[in-house]
Design a protein around this motif. Structure first.
Motif, PDB file in Angstrom:
ATOM      1  N   SER A 229       0.816  -1.226   0.000  1.00 40.49           N
ATOM      2  CA  SER A 229       0.000   0.000   0.000  1.00 40.49           C
ATOM      3  C   SER A 229       0.848   1.274   0.000  1.00 40.49           C
ATOM      4  CB  SER A 229      -0.958   0.019   1.197  1.00 40.49           C
ATOM      5  OG  SER A 229      -1.876  -1.059   1.129  1.00 40.49           O
ATOM      6  N   ASN A 230       2.090   1.134  -0.453  1.00 35.93           N
ATOM      7  CA  ASN A 230       3.012   2.261  -0.573  1.00 35.93           C
ATOM      8  C   ASN A 230       3.232   2.993   0.753  1.00 35.93           C
ATOM      9  OD1 ASN A 230       4.772   3.795  -2.255  1.00 35.93           O
ATOM     10  ND2 ASN A 230       3.271   5.446  -2.371  1.00 35.93           N
ATOM     11  N   ILE A 231       3.254   2.255   1.877  1.00 38.08           N
ATOM     12  CA  ILE A 231       3.414   2.938   3.167  1.00 38.08           C
ATOM     13  C   ILE A 231       4.862   3.336   3.438  1.00 38.08           C
ATOM     14  CG2 ILE A 231       1.396   1.754   4.112  1.00 38.08           C
ATOM     15  CD1 ILE A 231       3.289   0.071   5.790  1.00 38.08           C
ATOM     16  N   GLN A 232       5.821   2.751   2.711  1.00 39.40           N
ATOM     17  CA  GLN A 232       7.218   3.176   2.796  1.00 39.40           C
ATOM     18  C   GLN A 232       7.688   3.266   4.256  1.00 39.40           C
ATOM     19  OE1 GLN A 232       7.973   6.380  -0.396  1.00 39.40           O
ATOM     20  NE2 GLN A 232       5.732   6.377  -0.211  1.00 39.40           N
ATOM     21  N   PRO A 233       7.915   2.115   4.910  1.00 38.21           N
ATOM     22  CA  PRO A 233       8.121   2.093   6.362  1.00 38.21           C
ATOM     23  C   PRO A 233       9.529   2.446   6.832  1.00 38.21           C
ATOM     24  CG  PRO A 233       8.259  -0.133   5.498  1.00 38.21           C
ATOM     25  CD  PRO A 233       7.888   0.754   4.334  1.00 38.21           C
ATOM     26  N   TRP A 234      10.411   2.874   5.936  1.00 45.28           N
ATOM     27  CA  TRP A 234      11.811   3.063   6.305  1.00 45.28           C
ATOM     28  C   TRP A 234      12.095   4.419   6.928  1.00 45.28           C
ATOM     29  CZ3 TRP A 234      10.552   0.407   1.769  1.00 45.28           C
ATOM     30  CH2 TRP A 234      10.097   1.191   0.697  1.00 45.28           C
ATOM     31  N   HIS A 235      13.108   4.425   7.802  1.00 41.80           N
ATOM     32  CA  HIS A 235      13.642   5.662   8.376  1.00 41.80           C
ATOM     33  C   HIS A 235      15.142   5.479   8.514  1.00 41.80           C
ATOM     34  CE1 HIS A 235      13.025   9.525  10.519  1.00 41.80           C
ATOM     35  NE2 HIS A 235      14.225   9.218  10.975  1.00 41.80           N
TER      36      HIS A 235
ATOM     37  N   PHE B 177      19.099   2.054  10.537  1.00 42.96           N
ATOM     38  CA  PHE B 177      17.718   1.904  10.088  1.00 42.96           C
ATOM     39  C   PHE B 177      16.811   1.530  11.259  1.00 42.96           C
ATOM     40  CE2 PHE B 177      20.671   0.825   6.747  1.00 42.96           C
ATOM     41  CZ  PHE B 177      20.242   1.626   5.703  1.00 42.96           C
ATOM     42  N   SER B 178      15.650   2.160  11.292  1.00 40.69           N
ATOM     43  CA  SER B 178      14.674   1.837  12.328  1.00 40.69           C
ATOM     44  C   SER B 178      13.283   1.762  11.716  1.00 40.69           C
ATOM     45  CB  SER B 178      14.707   2.879  13.451  1.00 40.69           C
ATOM     46  OG  SER B 178      14.340   4.160  12.965  1.00 40.69           O
ATOM     47  N   ILE B 179      12.376   1.103  12.435  1.00 46.00           N
ATOM     48  CA  ILE B 179      11.016   0.899  11.961  1.00 46.00           C
ATOM     49  C   ILE B 179      10.046   1.078  13.114  1.00 46.00           C
ATOM     50  CG2 ILE B 179      11.077  -1.610  12.366  1.00 46.00           C
ATOM     51  CD1 ILE B 179       9.398  -1.943   9.789  1.00 46.00           C
ATOM     52  N   ASP B 180       8.872   1.604  12.837  1.00 44.66           N
ATOM     53  CA  ASP B 180       7.863   1.792  13.877  1.00 44.66           C
ATOM     54  C   ASP B 180       7.454   0.451  14.469  1.00 44.66           C
ATOM     55  OD1 ASP B 180       7.767   4.578  13.620  1.00 44.66           O
ATOM     56  OD2 ASP B 180       6.273   4.476  12.021  1.00 44.66           O
TER      57      ASP B 180
END
Length: 225
Positions: free
Chosen positions: A44-50, A135-138
């Motif tokens: 769904s194109n949420i692009q979860p990267w930081h 890299f981190s993720i919610d």
């Protein structure tokens, strides 16, 4: 070289480099690589990267604190299980082949815990790379987003090769998440996944002579017709 060959070369020449030159990597080049990587697909194109790009004095301070924790033998406290809880065949054999293959290249003998610990500690100096990406993720995102993240990470490494750089993906950089979060201002609502050291390869580094083997198609492909 046609377009397919260029892509194949970038993918197949990607490897975990464990020795980098101090030569700096320009911010414009880093931005180009990350912008390219951001075209990775995600549900769904949420692009979860930081991504935290760490260089200069902040890189050195993060390295100092991680190395200090490692040298003091502080227990690791990764926020997730990267490896299987119970190892089994064929994965345990592949792990041993890679680990001992690297150590043999470096002249580290089985049972030499001091030399093994020193080599492991090089993770925390980022193998000399001038740039480290963290890299981190919610925390509330699920396994699908972690799959998406893997494609993003691969894009970074392949794009870096296309720019003449090398990388080393490092799960070890998530071993002390409290240090990483404190240094980089990552809140407790996100999980530290891993890091990638990035720069120009030191071709004189002994560790970079090691090439881990790849299994053949007959071991992981099943055709149906």
């Amino acid at each position: 070289m046609n377009e397919f060959d260029i892509v194949v070369d970038a993918i197949t020449s990607r490897r975990s480099v464990r020795g980098f030159l101090p030569e700096p990597v320009g911010i414009d080049l880093i931005n180009k690589i990350l912008a390219t990587a951001s075209y990775a697909p995600s549900g769904s194109n949420i692009q979860p990267w930081h991504v935290h790009v760490v260089m200069g004095e902040k890189r050195d301070e993060l390295s100092r604190q991680l190395l200090d924790a490692h040298n003091r033998k502080r227990p690791e406290s990764r926020e997730y299980d990267y490896y299987p809880v119970n190892w089994r065949s064929p994965y345990i054999e592949r792990r041993r082949e890679t680990g001992w293959g690297l150590y043999e290249t470096l002249g580290i003998q089985k049972g030499d815990r001091q030399a093994s610990a020193q080599q492991h500690g090089r993770n925390y100096s980022f193998f000399g790379a001038p740039v480290v990406l963290i890299f981190s993720i919610d925390n509330d995102l699920q396994q699908g987003s972690w799959l998406d993240y893997g494609m993003f990470l691969q894009n970074i490494m392949v794009a870096a090769r296309g720019c003449g750089l090398h990388t080393c993906p490092q799960a070890a950089l998530a071993n002390y998440p409290d240090i990483v979060k404190s240094q980089l201002g990552i809140d407790d609502g996100r999980t530290v996944i891993c890091g990638i050291s990035m720069g120009y390869e030191d071709t004189d580094c002994l560790a970079n002579r090691f090439r881990p083997p790849r299994i053949g198609l007959d071991e992981f492909v099943t055709f149906h017709s």
